[in-house]
Enzyme design. Structure first.
Site, PDB file in Angstrom:
ATOM      1  N   ASP A  37     -14.314  -6.622  -4.511  1.00  0.00           N
ATOM      2  CA  ASP A  37     -14.456  -6.685  -3.056  1.00  0.00           C
ATOM      3  C   ASP A  37     -15.774  -7.397  -2.742  1.00  0.00           C
ATOM      4  OD1 ASP A  37     -12.142  -5.295  -2.764  1.00  0.00           O
ATOM      5  OD2 ASP A  37     -13.050  -3.403  -2.161  1.00  0.00           O
TER       6      ASP A  37
ATOM      7  N   ASP B 138       0.849  -1.185   0.000  1.00  0.00           N
ATOM      8  CA  ASP B 138       0.000   0.000   0.000  1.00  0.00           C
ATOM      9  C   ASP B 138       0.881   1.229   0.000  1.00  0.00           C
ATOM     10  OD1 ASP B 138      -2.146  -1.631   0.048  1.00  0.00           O
ATOM     11  OD2 ASP B 138      -2.640  -1.328   2.171  1.00  0.00           O
TER      12      ASP B 138
END
Lengths: 194, 507
Positions: free
Chosen positions: B386, B267
């Site tokens: 997701d 990230d």
């Protein structure tokens, strides 16, 4: 000086990054004269066969490639375009290798994405010093069948040509520029030994 | 287990014999090429083509026809029948025939067998063991020898033979179940065994699979419509419901050497790696390039970088980072975070990214995926899904899990495949950050319904989780973040573990 053929077919940056790391001079060009005059030619390619051939035609590069006498390296789509024909959108290709490009069977996951083994069936300066069954990075939905110009082959459902050589024309189906150190060795071989 | 339909050729036609007797010949089709194409269409993963004229004569008669068939289909072919010369083998292999089967010649001339194994490798040379009353038969089954098949197998073992096709002649073409014991005995000796002769129904296939053999050749049962090839092929065609009872037999024997991939995910915020990372040999784990290189040197197969801030102001910083990654790392990498336009994708690819991962916009505007795929090629379009379990299914969430779109995740995955995604990254909101393992049911439900490579994400807590994702979840790649970042699991350890569990992995 190496000329990298620019015909709007994908990621040239990854090829130039390797050449930079190997401290090798290059130009990116679609100018026929610059390509004709080059010591060596790299013909990269990602994307579809048909628009790529159209683009080559538009830039008057078809004959230039066909008549190339200097060491020439096709990568990925750059290998497939050397064939007579591709099943992808029924595209007439460059006709350097008398073979037709086929699509992987629907029984497989397509595209093939990832690291696969190459086993060498013939020797070639391009693969000099590369051990058998090393892994290289592939991304392809189409393949060139095994033929008399096959130097290395790979299994994805079927065995297909992953490295070919016909005279001064060398090509890999995998991306040497994305295949770690061993891939860089292929590019170095092309620069130093082909 | 690999299901291999058989095409026996005699006089240019597709025929079947019973117990190998030429007098029992029955013609099923005059055009073997058509039959081969039909088998391919129905989902066969490999074909077994026998030159019966060749077997009878002791030299290949239908070689050119077999090569012609091989050239007109996209699945591998193994062939046998009358193959006695290096030249025939050379011609077959050089024309792309996957595996060549030798029987008679292997028994009669061990040196010949040695030589062809040396020359073409154990993958391409298969020994056919045809058995009658426990003894090996040769010459198109016309001649029985006194050689016990297990003795012969022991010799083959000594020569390094790996692949065998075993046929119980008494069962062949009879539809009275195969001789399970033959396959089992040879498997126990360490061979990769393909069983032929007598396979008659789904129950035979199940029993064979339980004996551990690699594949089954099916002939008459298909021609007589006792077995429908479509029922036993992998569920790849969209018109076949995924929950169809008998399926999946043909998946594990797939002759491919493509490896499963291990992908660390980083990230990024303001050009730096988020989450504290602490490695001995790494000075600045906050620099995504150094961390990426560290993982690449450790054997990561790919890398993913996600811009978690993903604001417009942050874009130039992220592009600059992508360029630095591309300049310094020589394995493929995917970038994602906040991609909403074709220009976003173009900028990332131009800076050297190999693939882009697209999330919310794919749900809000699926057409975008079609456009992106047409413009840049589907090989660089990863759709990130997701998913979260809601009642009896999984639903697709967007905006970092805050908004439920009520879309069925499996249906959505199929839609993305049709519309042009090249790969799917499946996140489970239920498992994210829990380290309780990947959501195997979710992964499998998607993997069985789409024909794209799948990357598993969310929940990895230990090495066994990866193994489970590959075997039960049927995914092609597995992603983890903190597990690697915090040094709880190293990539070399993970890879060694997977290799020792027979997963194809790049060492």
């Amino acid at each position: 000086m190496i000329s990298i053929i620019d015909y709007n077919a994908g990621n040239i940056a990854s090829v130039t990054n390797v050449l930079k790391r190997l401290a090798c001079d290059y130009i990116i060009t679609s100018n026929p004269d610059e390509i004709r005059k080059a010591d060596k030619i790299i013909f990269p390619g990602v994307g579809r066969a048909k628009p790529a051939m159209e683009e080559l035609k538009k830039r008057s590069l078809i004959k230039v490639v066909q008549n190339a006498k200097q060491p020439f390296l096709g990568i990925c789509l750059g290998l497939q375009l050397l064939a007579d024909f591709s099943e992808e959108d029924s595209t007439k290709c460059l006709g350097i290798i008398p073979e037709a490009i086929k699509r992987f069977s629907n029984n497989l996951k397509v595209p093939q994405i990832g690291w696969n083994k190459v086993s060498f069936t013939k020797s070639s300066p391009l693969t000099d010093g590369i051990p058998d069954n090393e892994y290289f990075y592939f991304v392809n939905s189409y393949y060139m069948p095994i033929n008399e110009f096959t130097v290395g082959e790979t299994k994805y459902g079927i065995s297909f040509s992953s490295v070919i050589q016909k005279d001064n024309f060398y090509a890999t189906q995998f991306h040497p520029e994305k295949s770690g150190k061993i891939g860089e060795k292929i590019i170095r071989n092309f620069i130093e030994k082909c | 287990m690999l299901i291999i339909p058989a095409i026996d050729i005699m006089g240019g036609q597709c025929v079947r014999l019973t117990q190998g007797k030429f007098s029992t010949k029955k013609v099923y089709n005059t055009d073997p090429l058509k039959v081969a194409k039909q088998f391919e269409k129905e989902g066969a993963e490999m074909l077994h083509i026998v030159d019966l004229d060749g077997a009878k004569k002791g030299k290949m008669i239908n070689r050119d026809l077999i090569i012609q068939i091989q050239k007109s289909i996209n699945i591998p072919v193994q062939t046998g029948g009358g193959i006695r010369s290096i030249q025939d083998i050379e011609t077959c292999i050089k024309s792309g025939i996957e595996r060549v089967i030798v029987g008679t010649k292997a028994l009669e001339d061990i040196n010949f067998l040695k030589e062809i194994i040396q020359r073409y490798g154990t993958d391409r040379i298969v020994v056919g063991i045809d058995i009658k009353n426990g003894k090996v038969a040769i010459n198109g089954w016309q001649r029985e020898t006194t050689k016990d098949y297990l003795d012969f197998a022991a010799i083959l073992k000594g020569l390094g033979v790996v692949n065998v096709v075993v046929t119980d002649i008494a069962r062949d073409g009879t539809l009275i179940s195969p001789n399970f014991e033959l396959g089992k005995n040879l498997t126990d000796m360490g061979f990769k065994v393909i069983v032929a002769g007598g396979v008659s129904n789904l129950s035979d296939i199940r029993t064979l699979e339980s004996t551990g053999v690699q594949g089954a050749i099916i002939g008459k049962a298909i021609y007589e419509k006792k077995i429908n090839l479509r029922d036993i092929s992998r569920p790849r065609r969209r018109n076949i419901p995924a929950d169809k009872g008998a399926r999946g037999f043909a998946s594990s024997g797939n002759p491919s050497t493509l490896t499963k991939r291990i992908i660390p995910c980083m990230d990024i915020a303001n050009g730096r790696t988020v989450k504290g990372v602490n490695f001995k040999n790494l000075k600045d784990a906050g620099d995504p390039v150094k961390l990426g290189k560290f993982y690449s040197d450790q054997g990561a197969d790919e890398l993913i970088f996600l811009d978690i801030t993903a604001t417009i102001e942050n874009r130039p910083t992220f592009y600059k980072l992508v360029r630095r990654i591309a300049e310094n790392i020589n394995i493929p990498f995917t970038v994602g975070g906040g991609i909403r336009t074709l220009d976003d994708i173009n900028a990332l690819l131009k800076n050297g990214a190999d693939k882009v991962s697209i999330c919310s916009i794919a749900v809000q505007n699926p057409e975008f995926i079609r456009q992106a795929s047409q413009k840049f090629g589907n090989q660089c379009i990863v759709v990130s899904v997701d998913a979260k379990r809601v009642n009896n299914r999984w639903e697709v969430f967007i905006k970092g899990g805050r908004e439920n779109t009520k879309n069925d995740a499996v249906k959505f995955a199929k839609q993305m495949e049709e519309i042009g995604a090249g790969e799917l990254l499946i996140n489970s909101l239920d498992r994210d950050g829990t380290k309780t393992g990947y959501d195997i049911d979710l992964l499998r439900a998607i993997a069985e319904n789409v024909n794209l490579p799948i990357i598993a994400s969310s929940g990895a807590g230990k090495k066994e989780d990866f193994l489970e994702a590959f075997i039960k979840g049927k995914v092609d790649a597995a992603l983890a973040a903190s597990l690697f970042h915090y040094g709880e699991l190293s990539i070399p350890d993970l890879k060694n573990y997977l290799i020792s569990n027979n997963i194809q992995i790049r060492p």
